[in-house]
Design a protein around this motif. Structure first.
Motif, PDB file in Angstrom:
ATOM      1  N   LYS A  14      16.944 -18.706 -10.236  1.00  0.00           N
ATOM      2  CA  LYS A  14      17.250 -18.956  -8.831  1.00  0.00           C
ATOM      3  C   LYS A  14      18.471 -18.187  -8.348  1.00  0.00           C
ATOM      4  N   GLN A  15      19.175 -17.575  -9.274  1.00  0.00           N
ATOM      5  CA  GLN A  15      20.344 -16.799  -8.876  1.00  0.00           C
ATOM      6  C   GLN A  15      19.905 -15.563  -8.097  1.00  0.00           C
ATOM      7  N   ARG A  16      20.513 -15.342  -6.961  1.00  0.00           N
ATOM      8  CA  ARG A  16      20.122 -14.235  -6.102  1.00  0.00           C
ATOM      9  C   ARG A  16      20.780 -12.937  -6.546  1.00  0.00           C
ATOM     10  N   PHE A  17      20.070 -11.836  -6.257  1.00  0.00           N
ATOM     11  CA  PHE A  17      20.635 -10.519  -6.503  1.00  0.00           C
ATOM     12  C   PHE A  17      21.551 -10.154  -5.347  1.00  0.00           C
ATOM     13  N   VAL A  18      22.747  -9.723  -5.679  1.00  0.00           N
ATOM     14  CA  VAL A  18      23.726  -9.395  -4.648  1.00  0.00           C
ATOM     15  C   VAL A  18      23.588  -7.950  -4.201  1.00  0.00           C
ATOM     16  N   ASP A  19      23.407  -7.041  -5.167  1.00  0.00           N
ATOM     17  CA  ASP A  19      23.405  -5.614  -4.858  1.00  0.00           C
ATOM     18  C   ASP A  19      22.015  -5.060  -4.595  1.00  0.00           C
ATOM     19  N   SER A  20      21.003  -5.902  -4.491  1.00  0.00           N
ATOM     20  CA  SER A  20      19.638  -5.413  -4.306  1.00  0.00           C
ATOM     21  C   SER A  20      18.992  -6.130  -3.130  1.00  0.00           C
ATOM     22  N   ASP A  21      17.913  -5.525  -2.651  1.00  0.00           N
ATOM     23  CA  ASP A  21      17.193  -6.174  -1.559  1.00  0.00           C
ATOM     24  C   ASP A  21      16.311  -7.288  -2.116  1.00  0.00           C
ATOM     25  N   HIS A  22      15.619  -7.963  -1.248  1.00  0.00           N
ATOM     26  CA  HIS A  22      14.829  -9.126  -1.659  1.00  0.00           C
ATOM     27  C   HIS A  22      13.508  -8.748  -2.317  1.00  0.00           C
ATOM     28  N   ASN A  23      13.222  -7.468  -2.454  1.00  0.00           N
ATOM     29  CA  ASN A  23      11.975  -7.054  -3.093  1.00  0.00           C
ATOM     30  C   ASN A  23      12.061  -7.081  -4.616  1.00  0.00           C
ATOM     31  N   HIS A  24      13.246  -7.294  -5.155  1.00  0.00           N
ATOM     32  CA  HIS A  24      13.422  -7.318  -6.604  1.00  0.00           C
ATOM     33  C   HIS A  24      13.488  -8.755  -7.114  1.00  0.00           C
ATOM     34  N   ASP A  25      12.931  -8.944  -8.285  1.00  0.00           N
ATOM     35  CA  ASP A  25      13.098 -10.221  -8.986  1.00  0.00           C
ATOM     36  C   ASP A  25      13.074  -9.950 -10.484  1.00  0.00           C
ATOM     37  N   ASP A  26      13.246 -10.997 -11.278  1.00  0.00           N
ATOM     38  CA  ASP A  26      13.310 -10.836 -12.732  1.00  0.00           C
ATOM     39  C   ASP A  26      12.071 -11.397 -13.421  1.00  0.00           C
ATOM     40  N   SER A  27      10.933 -11.308 -12.751  1.00  0.00           N
ATOM     41  CA  SER A  27       9.699 -11.834 -13.338  1.00  0.00           C
ATOM     42  C   SER A  27       9.025 -10.835 -14.269  1.00  0.00           C
ATOM     43  N   PHE A  28       9.449  -9.589 -14.240  1.00  0.00           N
ATOM     44  CA  PHE A  28       8.850  -8.602 -15.140  1.00  0.00           C
ATOM     45  C   PHE A  28       9.944  -7.676 -15.675  1.00  0.00           C
ATOM     46  N   MET A  29       9.608  -7.005 -16.773  1.00  0.00           N
ATOM     47  CA  MET A  29      10.566  -6.118 -17.433  1.00  0.00           C
ATOM     48  C   MET A  29       9.833  -4.882 -17.927  1.00  0.00           C
ATOM     49  N   PHE A  30      10.470  -3.740 -17.792  1.00  0.00           N
ATOM     50  CA  PHE A  30       9.908  -2.484 -18.276  1.00  0.00           C
ATOM     51  C   PHE A  30      11.018  -1.713 -18.981  1.00  0.00           C
ATOM     52  N   VAL A  31      10.717  -1.192 -20.173  1.00  0.00           N
ATOM     53  CA  VAL A  31      11.741  -0.529 -20.971  1.00  0.00           C
ATOM     54  C   VAL A  31      11.182   0.755 -21.565  1.00  0.00           C
ATOM     55  N   VAL A  32      12.021   1.764 -21.602  1.00  0.00           N
ATOM     56  CA  VAL A  32      11.732   3.025 -22.285  1.00  0.00           C
ATOM     57  C   VAL A  32      12.691   3.118 -23.468  1.00  0.00           C
ATOM     58  N   SER A  33      12.165   3.270 -24.661  1.00  0.00           N
ATOM     59  CA  SER A  33      13.000   3.272 -25.862  1.00  0.00           C
ATOM     60  C   SER A  33      12.864   4.582 -26.618  1.00  0.00           C
ATOM     61  N   CYS A  34      13.892   4.870 -27.410  1.00  0.00           N
ATOM     62  CA  CYS A  34      13.930   6.087 -28.221  1.00  0.00           C
ATOM     63  C   CYS A  34      14.385   5.703 -29.621  1.00  0.00           C
ATOM     64  N   VAL A  35      13.609   6.095 -30.634  1.00  0.00           N
ATOM     65  CA  VAL A  35      13.870   5.665 -32.010  1.00  0.00           C
ATOM     66  C   VAL A  35      13.967   6.888 -32.919  1.00  0.00           C
ATOM     67  N   PRO A  36      15.011   6.976 -33.762  1.00  0.00           N
ATOM     68  CA  PRO A  36      15.108   8.107 -34.702  1.00  0.00           C
ATOM     69  C   PRO A  36      14.101   7.966 -35.836  1.00  0.00           C
ATOM     70  N   ILE A  37      13.528   9.087 -36.235  1.00  0.00           N
ATOM     71  CA  ILE A  37      12.555   9.095 -37.329  1.00  0.00           C
ATOM     72  C   ILE A  37      13.196   9.612 -38.613  1.00  0.00           C
ATOM     73  N   ARG A  38      13.765  10.817 -38.551  1.00  0.00           N
ATOM     74  CA  ARG A  38      14.390  11.392 -39.740  1.00  0.00           C
ATOM     75  C   ARG A  38      15.217  12.608 -39.367  1.00  0.00           C
ATOM     76  N   LEU A  39      16.049  13.025 -40.325  1.00  0.00           N
ATOM     77  CA  LEU A  39      16.816  14.261 -40.204  1.00  0.00           C
ATOM     78  C   LEU A  39      16.242  15.275 -41.183  1.00  0.00           C
ATOM     79  N   VAL A  40      15.978  16.484 -40.713  1.00  0.00           N
ATOM     80  CA  VAL A  40      15.429  17.540 -41.570  1.00  0.00           C
ATOM     81  C   VAL A  40      16.291  18.782 -41.418  1.00  0.00           C
ATOM     82  N   ASP A  41      16.335  19.584 -42.478  1.00  0.00           N
ATOM     83  CA  ASP A  41      17.108  20.826 -42.403  1.00  0.00           C
ATOM     84  C   ASP A  41      16.213  21.987 -41.992  1.00  0.00           C
TER      85      ASP A  41
END
Length: 228
Positions: free
Chosen positions: A201-228
């Motif tokens: 119920k906490q309102r967003f101060v710096d955003s308009d009313h079109n935003h909410d916290d009902s969904f989440m989207f993330v882009v991640s980056c994972v190291p695999i290995r170091l090769v010479d």
């Protein structure tokens, strides 16, 4: 006339036990033993220990006196038993903190308990927080609806932390190939999301009313290995 026999009293200071005597007094008392060979003294020690019921100690004296290899093994065992505890680095303590899912109070209690038992192997919680801060890369931007980081900062920080963790391995590689070695870091990236989250119920101060916290989207980056 009846004569009652009396016992003569000992004159002078009472004799001290050998363990209570000073080094000078001990040398004086064993002066005659110094004329004996090491073999004779070893055998006499074994006989005395067996007479006192210390058969294990007698066997140890026998084994040490008959074989120099046994002497080295016994010396190594004694040296290892006297080793002092090795204190964890702040990074090692942080890894243990995360793996064991400890709370602040639990960690502080463990640190206090080990320190009380003369095994001060854990750094303070303040040092733990500094180690945790070093795990975060630079150039992080956080708002109410977005958290992002400059990709190059993330890649540089990840590689740097890997190199710190594998410092010993990299030093051996550099020693075998020269002063330095060039390596390439291989990463993978992907996306994931979740919808239908609980709305707060906490309102967003710096955003308009079109935003909410009902969904989440993330882009991640994972190291695999170091090769010479």
């Amino acid at each position: 006339m009846t004569h009652t026999p009396t016992t003569a009293k000992t004159v002078g200071r009472p004799a001290k036990r050998f363990s209570e005597s000073s080094d000078v007094a001990k040398r004086r008392r064993i002066h005659t033993l110094l004329e004996k060979s090491a073999e004779e003294l070893s055998f006499a020690t074994q006989v005395t220990l067996r007479a006192q019921g210390l058969r294990t100690a007698a066997e140890m004296v026998k084994g040490v006196s008959e074989c120099s290899e046994n002497t080295q093994q016994l010396k190594k065992a004694i040296t290892q038993s006297k080793k002092s505890p090795i204190k964890l680095t702040s990074d090692e303590a942080l890894a243990s903190f995360v793996q064991k899912k400890l709370t602040k109070n639990q960690y502080v209690a463990i640190h206090t308990e080990t320190k009380t038992h003369n095994a001060d192997i854990y750094p303070t919680y303040a040092e733990l927080l500094l180690a945790k801060k070093r795990c975060y890369p630079e150039n992080i931007s956080v708002t109410e609806v977005l958290e992002e980081i400059v990709l190059q900062s993330l890649l540089d920080h990840t590689v740097r932390r890997i190199m710190i963790t594998q410092k010993d391995v990299l030093q051996r590689v550099c020693a075998s190939s020269g002063n330095s070695v060039n390596v390439r870091a291989i990463f993978k990236w992907g996306c994931d999301g979740a919808a239908g989250q609980q709305n707060y119920k906490q309102r967003f101060v710096d955003s308009d009313h079109n935003h909410d916290d009902s969904f989440m989207f993330v882009v991640s980056c994972v190291p695999i290995r170091l090769v010479d």
